[in-house]
Design an enzyme around this catalytic site. Structure first.
Site, PDB file in Angstrom:
ATOM      1  N   SER A  82     -10.177  -3.215  10.073  1.00  0.00           N
ATOM      2  CA  SER A  82     -11.530  -3.088  10.608  1.00  0.00           C
ATOM      3  C   SER A  82     -12.441  -2.411   9.578  1.00  0.00           C
ATOM      4  CB  SER A  82     -11.492  -2.326  11.940  1.00  0.00           C
ATOM      5  OG  SER A  82     -12.722  -2.408  12.610  1.00  0.00           O
ATOM      6  N   ASP A  94      -8.230  -7.837   9.175  1.00  0.00           N
ATOM      7  CA  ASP A  94      -9.461  -8.077   9.922  1.00  0.00           C
ATOM      8  C   ASP A  94     -10.578  -7.111   9.499  1.00  0.00           C
ATOM      9  OD1 ASP A  94     -10.293 -10.098  11.597  1.00  0.00           O
ATOM     10  OD2 ASP A  94     -10.145  -8.905  13.424  1.00  0.00           O
ATOM     11  N   HIS A 136      -9.401  -8.650  17.675  1.00  0.00           N
ATOM     12  CA  HIS A 136      -9.545  -7.652  16.619  1.00  0.00           C
ATOM     13  C   HIS A 136      -8.596  -6.465  16.763  1.00  0.00           C
ATOM     14  CE1 HIS A 136     -11.644  -5.616  13.389  1.00  0.00           C
ATOM     15  NE2 HIS A 136     -11.917  -4.580  14.157  1.00  0.00           N
TER      16      HIS A 136
END
Length: 242
Positions: A66, A93, A169
């Site tokens: 992230s 991600d 996510h």
């Protein structure tokens, strides 16, 4: 005595991370940690490792998820100084910001193919649902234009790219509190989260074996036959070697 490969993993709060305008202090903190590892040829790290494990500061990988993925790229690109040399980079991600007009500093993406000046192999693992909104009213936490395909597009070979098509996510996070919070702001997949974690872990290990220990058998197997090797659907799967 065993020798431990080091993976500096960066995980930052995705909610607060995407609501602020800067990750500069996070990059500086990551650099400070890397320099702490490097000091006295790993003796600081040795103090917190089992007595029969020795850190190998010549084999250090950098990884992040992230906002932490963005921070990992920023550190690898030299946005903060570190004496530690990284041999591989993995983005799980990664997210550049809440949208293309509100990207978190330091801005990483230039939207120019193979523009990253990285002297190391890179692996990108993305999610297929990360850029979907939750319940149709909450903006996506890994929005299009700030997410994994744009990071991969700027990576030079050697680079690998895997997309967990049916997962969101936070579906790889093994923390019930984070997953609970994520249910209200992130779209989540219906598949097994344990399988998602196994897939991510398998890719991490296969990639590091290939580029740190010169054994690409596992990575080749994943690339050639993802549907028969991986516990989840990976699509697309790419390996740019030159």
């Amino acid at each position: 005595m065993g020798s431990a490969i080091i993976c500096l993993s960066l995980i930052f709060g995705f909610v607060t991370g995407l609501c602020i305008c800067s990750a500069v202090s996070d990059v500086e903190d990551a650099a400070e940690t890397a320099n702490w590892i490097h000091k006295d040829d790993g003796q600081n790290l040795q103090l917190v490792l089992p007595h029969d494990v020795s850190p190998d500061t010549d084999n250090v990988a950098l990884a992040g998820h992230s906002k932490g993925g963005k921070v990992a790229f920023a550190l690898a690109l030299g946005h903060a100084h570190t004496h530690l040399k990284f041999k591989a980079l993995i983005g799980l991600d990664p997210v550049e910001g809440s949208n293309t007009s509100n990207r978190i500093e330091p801005k990483i993406l230039n939207y120019i193919p193979q523009d990253f000046n990285l002297a190391m192999p890179v692996a990108l693992i993305g999610t297929g649902l990360g850029d979907d909104s939750c319940c149709g009213c909450v903006p996506p936490v890994a929005p299009w234009g700030c997410n994994h395909p744009f990071f991969f597009d700027e990576c030079k070979p050697p680079s690998c790219y895997f997309v967990a098509r049916d997962f969101g996510h936070l579906d790889m996070v093994d923390d019930w509190l984070v997953r609970l919070a994520g249910m209200f702001i992130c779209k989540t997949g219906k598949g097994s989260k344990d399988d998602m974690r196994r897939a991510c872990g398998g890719i991490f290990v296969a990639f590091l074996k290939a580029y740190m220990f010169h054994n690409a058998d596992d990575l080749t197997a994943i690339i050639d036959s993802p549907n028969s090797v991986a516990p989840i659907k990976l699509d697309p799967v790419l390996w740019l070697q030159s």
